[in-house]
Design a protein around this motif. Sequence first.
Motif, PDB file in Angstrom:
ATOM      1  N   UNK A  60       0.996  -1.102   0.108  1.00  0.00           N
ATOM      2  CA  UNK A  60      -0.079  -0.108   0.167  1.00  0.00           C
ATOM      3  C   UNK A  60       0.909   1.175   0.025  1.00  0.00           C
ATOM      4  N   UNK A  61       1.822   1.215   0.963  1.00  0.00           N
ATOM      5  CA  UNK A  61       2.730   2.315   0.838  1.00  0.00           C
ATOM      6  C   UNK A  61       3.409   2.500  -0.477  1.00  0.00           C
ATOM      7  N   UNK A  62       3.821   1.427  -0.904  1.00  0.00           N
ATOM      8  CA  UNK A  62       4.566   1.698  -2.282  1.00  0.00           C
ATOM      9  C   UNK A  62       3.769   2.144  -3.384  1.00  0.00           C
ATOM     10  N   UNK A  63       2.466   1.825  -3.448  1.00  0.00           N
ATOM     11  CA  UNK A  63       1.418   2.114  -4.469  1.00  0.00           C
ATOM     12  C   UNK A  63       1.081   3.679  -4.297  1.00  0.00           C
ATOM     13  N   UNK A  64       1.031   4.049  -2.829  1.00  0.00           N
ATOM     14  CA  UNK A  64       0.866   5.546  -2.785  1.00  0.00           C
ATOM     15  C   UNK A  64       1.991   6.705  -3.034  1.00  0.00           C
ATOM     16  N   UNK A  65       3.331   5.806  -2.778  1.00  0.00           N
ATOM     17  CA  UNK A  65       4.482   6.797  -3.120  1.00  0.00           C
ATOM     18  C   UNK A  65       4.813   6.727  -4.668  1.00  0.00           C
ATOM     19  N   UNK A  66       4.102   5.815  -5.598  1.00  0.00           N
ATOM     20  CA  UNK A  66       4.230   5.669  -6.740  1.00  0.00           C
ATOM     21  C   UNK A  66       3.564   7.071  -7.669  1.00  0.00           C
ATOM     22  N   UNK A  67       2.650   7.744  -6.870  1.00  0.00           N
ATOM     23  CA  UNK A  67       1.929   8.739  -7.250  1.00  0.00           C
ATOM     24  C   UNK A  67       2.609  10.276  -6.662  1.00  0.00           C
ATOM     25  N   UNK A  68       3.665  10.178  -6.053  1.00  0.00           N
ATOM     26  CA  UNK A  68       4.374  11.310  -5.619  1.00  0.00           C
ATOM     27  C   UNK A  68       5.782  11.451  -6.052  1.00  0.00           C
ATOM     28  N   UNK A  69       6.276  12.569  -5.683  1.00  0.00           N
ATOM     29  CA  UNK A  69       7.587  12.915  -6.074  1.00  0.00           C
ATOM     30  C   UNK A  69       8.616  12.560  -4.892  1.00  0.00           C
ATOM     31  N   UNK A  70       8.474  11.632  -3.991  1.00  0.00           N
ATOM     32  CA  UNK A  70       9.178  11.557  -2.912  1.00  0.00           C
ATOM     33  C   UNK A  70      10.933  11.115  -3.428  1.00  0.00           C
ATOM     34  N   UNK A  71      11.565  11.985  -2.617  1.00  0.00           N
ATOM     35  CA  UNK A  71      12.996  11.801  -2.756  1.00  0.00           C
ATOM     36  C   UNK A  71      13.651  11.638  -1.604  1.00  0.00           C
ATOM     37  N   UNK A  72      15.019  11.608  -1.563  1.00  0.00           N
ATOM     38  CA  UNK A  72      15.756  11.342  -0.357  1.00  0.00           C
ATOM     39  C   UNK A  72      15.817  12.550   0.507  1.00  0.00           C
TER      40      UNK A  72
END
Length: 328
Positions: A60-72
């Motif tokens: 679920x977390x991976x699916x949500x992050x796939x629609x964001x520009x999450x970076x280090x």
Amino acid sequence: MSATLTEPDAAPRTPKTRPSRSSRSASGDRHGKAPLPWAPWLLLAPSIVLLGVMVVYPTIVMFINSFTNLEIKNKMLGTAPDFVGFDNYIEVFTKSDFPAVLARSLGLMVVLTVLIIALGMLVAMLMTKLTKGWRLTVSIGLLLAWAMPPLSATVVWGWIFDTDYGLVNWALNTMTGTNDFRGHSWLIDPWSFMMVLTILIVWQSVPFAAFTFYAGLGQVPDEVLEASALDGASAWQRFRLIVLPYMRNIITAVIVLETIWNMRIFTQVYALQQQGGIASETNVLGTYLFRQGLGEFGVTAAIGVFMVVLLMAISYFNVRNTLKEEEL
């Protein structure tokens, strides 16, 4: 006059009837032993919790992050990423070398699966023709190859194809009587790299297919094979028309498992790349995802979601056949 075996004056016997489930349940309730419908769920609770923590939540977390520009930098500064929609998926398929990696992974998967299934069936049929002593020897050899850890097997095969001290280069120089293969690198070229990788993975994967097919061949009736041989059927006709139909479900299960496993290879590819392979030209999905994970997590999550969907699509065929067989 012979004595009669019946008693006319006795009351007719009536067949005994078992108490109904409701009456047994009621009697059980009266004795203080009520049924426990929650008992199966209680036994499954540890597994359900473990799957939820280890599989469901990360997915679920991976699916949500796939629609964001999450970076280090978001992790370091503690800031929330922005929602970007399908931009990560578009970038993966248009602005990166992911399509080439996907095509390479699919092609390698097909080659590996075909070789493993074909060689596994040949070894299994050979084991049915061997004597007990030779069958035990072959089984031990297969088990040793199967039991070796992937990383250890990769190191050993890396030594065999080593540039300076490899057994393959020495053997080729000996057979040709030249020094043409002295210092020849098998891992620097992408095609020869894939050849070494194919040999390594097939060598370790054939034992599973061979043992599974050998067990399945024991289900084929000998009488049917003998009757077909007497009717003039050739060996290929007996295999195609008798053996394959009997082993269809087993072969299908092995094909699906090998397909999934060959799509998820990582250790062998990464270890060979460390021994001399060019990562950018030999990456598969597993190593590509690993190397991308050090930068943009949103793009990496998009790749992970695509891999999950792809593996689920591959697994659907096996699950569908299994459910159909259970309904019959």
